[in-house]
Scaffold this motif. Structure first.
Motif, mmCIF file in Angstrom:
data_model
loop_
_atom_site.group_PDB
_atom_site.id
_atom_site.type_symbol
_atom_site.label_atom_id
_atom_site.label_comp_id
_atom_site.label_asym_id
_atom_site.label_seq_id
_atom_site.Cartn_x
_atom_site.Cartn_y
_atom_site.Cartn_z
ATOM 1 N N PRO A 291 0.813 -1.226 0.000
ATOM 2 C CA PRO A 291 0.000 0.000 0.000
ATOM 3 C C PRO A 291 0.844 1.273 0.000
ATOM 4 N N VAL A 292 1.971 1.254 0.691
ATOM 5 C CA VAL A 292 2.859 2.429 0.689
ATOM 6 C C VAL A 292 3.349 2.687 -0.740
ATOM 7 N N THR B 237 2.013 1.651 -3.568
ATOM 8 C CA THR B 237 0.898 2.020 -4.453
ATOM 9 C C THR B 237 0.680 3.526 -4.413
ATOM 10 N N ALA B 238 0.695 4.083 -3.195
ATOM 11 C CA ALA B 238 0.469 5.520 -3.047
ATOM 12 C C ALA B 238 1.618 6.324 -3.650
ATOM 13 N N ILE B 239 2.845 5.870 -3.440
ATOM 14 C CA ILE B 239 4.008 6.584 -4.002
ATOM 15 C C ILE B 239 3.877 6.649 -5.518
ATOM 16 N N ARG C 243 -6.049 -3.736 -7.990
ATOM 17 C CA ARG C 243 -5.790 -2.301 -8.230
ATOM 18 C C ARG C 243 -4.917 -2.093 -9.468
ATOM 19 N N PHE D 277 -4.211 1.683 -11.661
ATOM 20 C CA PHE D 277 -4.601 2.447 -10.471
ATOM 21 C C PHE D 277 -3.986 3.851 -10.489
ATOM 22 N N MET E 2 -1.389 3.531 2.919
ATOM 23 C CA MET E 2 -1.365 4.275 1.663
ATOM 24 C C MET E 2 -1.190 5.766 1.925
ATOM 25 N N ALA E 3 -1.821 6.249 3.011
ATOM 26 C CA ALA E 3 -1.702 7.671 3.352
ATOM 27 C C ALA E 3 -0.248 8.016 3.677
ATOM 28 N N ILE E 4 0.440 7.112 4.349
ATOM 29 C CA ILE E 4 1.844 7.358 4.717
ATOM 30 C C ILE E 4 2.716 7.380 3.452
ATOM 31 N N GLY E 5 2.427 6.477 2.520
ATOM 32 C CA GLY E 5 3.167 6.447 1.255
ATOM 33 C C GLY E 5 2.978 7.730 0.467
ATOM 34 N N ALA E 6 1.743 8.218 0.425
ATOM 35 C CA ALA E 6 1.443 9.447 -0.312
ATOM 36 C C ALA E 6 2.172 10.632 0.311
ATOM 37 N N TYR F 67 4.915 10.545 2.195
ATOM 38 C CA TYR F 67 6.351 10.377 1.909
ATOM 39 C C TYR F 67 6.667 10.864 0.490
ATOM 40 N N ALA F 68 5.743 10.586 -0.440
ATOM 41 C CA ALA F 68 5.969 10.958 -1.843
ATOM 42 C C ALA F 68 5.792 12.454 -2.086
#
Lengths: 295, 312
Positions: free
Chosen positions: A72-73, A75-77, A109, A255, B1-5, B7-8
């Motif tokens: 998930p980390v 995916t967001a990056i 996703r 995604f 996912m919020a932490i990844g976003a 960080y990005a």
């Protein structure tokens, strides 16, 4: 052009001398050289385990987070920054055990990134307990009388859940593995490579056991068919195939693409804060201004 | 996912309720260790477990403050009403970015699910920044550089040639795993140092009819309007009641409690969590408690009745 020395990290390596993880690290560096990715264009994301330490040994951006929760980390990056080559580096315990839920839903996703699983069929960091891919009956440091649970079939699961790129590599064949990584990283969508990585300290088979059984998928193998791919995904024992097992190149939703098409076609960090009048307009959308005018 | 976003390099928020929050608490610890800014909205409902999932409670105050294994800085706010929530969340984002910390916004089912008629919110926040460092001014980038304030220069990956390395393990200034135990102690101190600075930014509780009051009702979060209404009505009946309402709860604000007054708690939980907090931090003696934990929101009549029972 990027020289392989650019990925040289100063961090002290904690892997056992001779660990096949070094083969995976070399193959990944080779692939990144071939793709001419500069260290600042790469982001490695990992969880916990020996595999998860790899980002410390390859000079680039990285986020080494929680056990099982690298996907998930990452995916967001990837959604925030499509220009970063995002690669998750994980192991069988981390990804198939703790992270099983994320593993399953990342296929749905379909983010444009790559998953590399160092599959040594054991929990190596914690000294040899059975992992989700330890074979039935294998004796470990904890399962003295042999494992009583049938192993997970991660490659078959991936194919059934629509993962569009599924491959298996071998840490002992660096040139072949490098090519797999190049193909996986180039693929638009979610690409997954399970890498057989015999554990020389706690594993239930010696490296030679794998060498005797592993064969490369022949050139006439068709990776576009689900049923054929499933057969190869569960082939294990006397013969173990490596190569691209499944490759679905039909266009499908990636995604973050829809969001990007609606909001901003590029890196979301470019957006900055919206101008004041855009926020006022947003607030007026709630009907607040009408009330104010009435007063 | 919020932490990844985050960080990005973008702002990231997630909203949840008791069970979901409890499940993902390890993420708060991760954000604390990696010093990744994060905003979480926690809509409280009656618990334990699934409890009364369509009703309201203020039962997670101490849980939110203590959420996450280990010791690190975080913020907990509890807005009083929709207007306050609007401004508080902007403030939470700014402080989360400035201190590279997690901010938890405690709402509850009552505040989250009710309709309110409000005048248009004014965007009076002058500052909205990510508090990023400038890559050009850095030669040797260290994501976790030890500084006077404990706040290290923040960049995001891909922003420049500087590499942004984060680890959930204890790490050195570059973000690599370390077993250097002296450095470990300094990193713990660095993460906690931010908390002292953060505390200086926390707003004191809102006072109502406070100076003249003999009895003070203390409350937090979504009950403000009900409490303030009760204060007016009780004073109309000849009492000398005031109120002290908290919306910024962690770090606790710097505040002096006048000793000649009697303090009562008004909380939508069974154990008086704000009272326990104030008792441990200020040694404050609480005279009585008006608590409600049947799933219904605190209202003026309930508070008045509770106060009259105590003061009889």
């Amino acid at each position: 052009m990027v020289a392989i020395e650019e990925y040289q990290s100063d961090a002290e390596n904690q892997w056992c001398p001779g660990c096949p993880n070094f083969g995976i690290l070399s193959a990944l560096k080779n692939a990144l050289v071939k793709l001419a990715k500069k260290p600042e264009e790469i982001c490695l994301v990992s969880g916990i385990g020996q595999a998860a330490k790899l980002p410390h040994y390859l000079r680039c951006n990285f986020f080494n987070g929680l056990h099982g929760r690298a996907l998930p980390v990452a995916t967001a990056i990837r959604v925030v920054n499509p220009e970063l080559t995002t690669i998750v580096v994980t192991g069988d315990g981390d990804c198939y055990g703790e992270g099983g839920n994320h593993f399953m839903h990342t296929f749905r996703r379909n983010p444009d990134m790559t998953l590399i699983v160092h599959n040594n069929q054991i929990y190596g960091l914690t000294k040899g307990q059975a992992s989700p891919t330890t074979e039935l009956g294998d004796r470990t440091r904890l399962q003295f009388e042999g494992v009583k649970l049938a192993p997970l079939q991660p490659l078959a699961l991936a194919i059934l859940q629509g993962c569009p790129f599924v491959a298996r590599g071998f840490a002992g064949d660096i040139p072949h593995l490098s090519d797999l990584f190049v193909e996986a990283i180039r693929f638009k969508g979610f690409s997954y490579v399970d890498v057989i990585q015999p554990c020389i300290s706690w594993g239930t088979h010696p490296v030679s056991w794998y060498r005797e059984r592993i064969y490369k998928l022949p050139p006439d193998y068709n990776p576009h068919q689900v049923d054929g791919a499933l057969k190869k995904a569960i082939e294990w024992g006397d013969r173990i195939p490596i190569g691209i097992l499944y490759h679905d190149d039909t266009p499908r939703h990636v995604f973050g693409d829809y969001f990007r098409a609606q909001i901003h076609d590029g890196t979301l960090t470019e957006l900055g804060f919206p101008p004041r009048d855009a926020l006022d307009e947003l607030l007026e959308g709630f009907g607040a201004s009408k009330l104010k005018n009435k007063r | 996912m919020a932490i990844g976003a985050s960080y990005a390099g973008v702002r990231a928020m997630t909203a949840t309720s008791g069970g979901g929050f409890a499940l993902m608490v390890e993420g708060i610890s991760l954000a604390g260790m990696t010093e990744t800014p994060l905003v979480i909205v926690l809509g409280q409902r009656p618990a334990p477990a699934t409890g009364l999932p369509t009703r309201t409670e203020q039962g997670d105050l101490l849980f939110a403050i203590n959420a996450g294994h280990g010791e690190f800085s975080k913020l907990v706010f509890a807005p009083a009403d929709p207007r306050d929530a609007f401004h508080k969340i902007i403030r939470a984002f700014n402080l989360a970015d400035k201190y590279q910390s997690t901010a938890i916004i405690l709402t509850d089912q009552f505040l989250a699910d009710s309709y309110f008629t409000v005048e248009q919110f004014e965007l009076d926040e002058r500052e909205n920044r990510l508090y990023l460092a400038s890559p050009e001014s850095i030669t040797d980038y260290k994501r976790y550089q030890l500084t006077e304030t404990g706040i290290s220069p923040r960049l995001y990956p891909g922003q420049s040639a500087h590499l942004v390395c984060c680890d959930s393990d204890e790490h050195d200034e570059y973000g690599h795993i370390t077993e250097d135990l002296k450095l470990r102690s300094r990193m713990v101190e660095k993460r906690l140092k931010k908390f002292e600075l953060l505390r200086s930014e926390i707003l004191p509780p809102e006072e109502k009819e406070f100076t003249e009051a003999k009895d003070v009702l203390m409350s937090w979060g979504s009950s403000r309007n009900a409490v303030f209404e009760a204060v007016d009505k009780l004073n109309g009946k000849g009492n000398k009641v005031g109120a002290l309402h908290f919306t910024e709860l962690w770090p606790l604000p710097v505040y002096q409690f006048p000793s000649e007054k009697q303090y009562y708690l008004v909380e939508s939980n069974a154990t008086g969590q704000l009272g326990r907090l104030l008792q441990s931090a200020f040694g404050l003696h609480v005279e009585g408690r008006i608590t409600r934990y049947d799933g219904l929101p605190l209202d003026c009549a309930y508070i008045m009745e509770g106060f009259e029972r105590w003061s009889r």
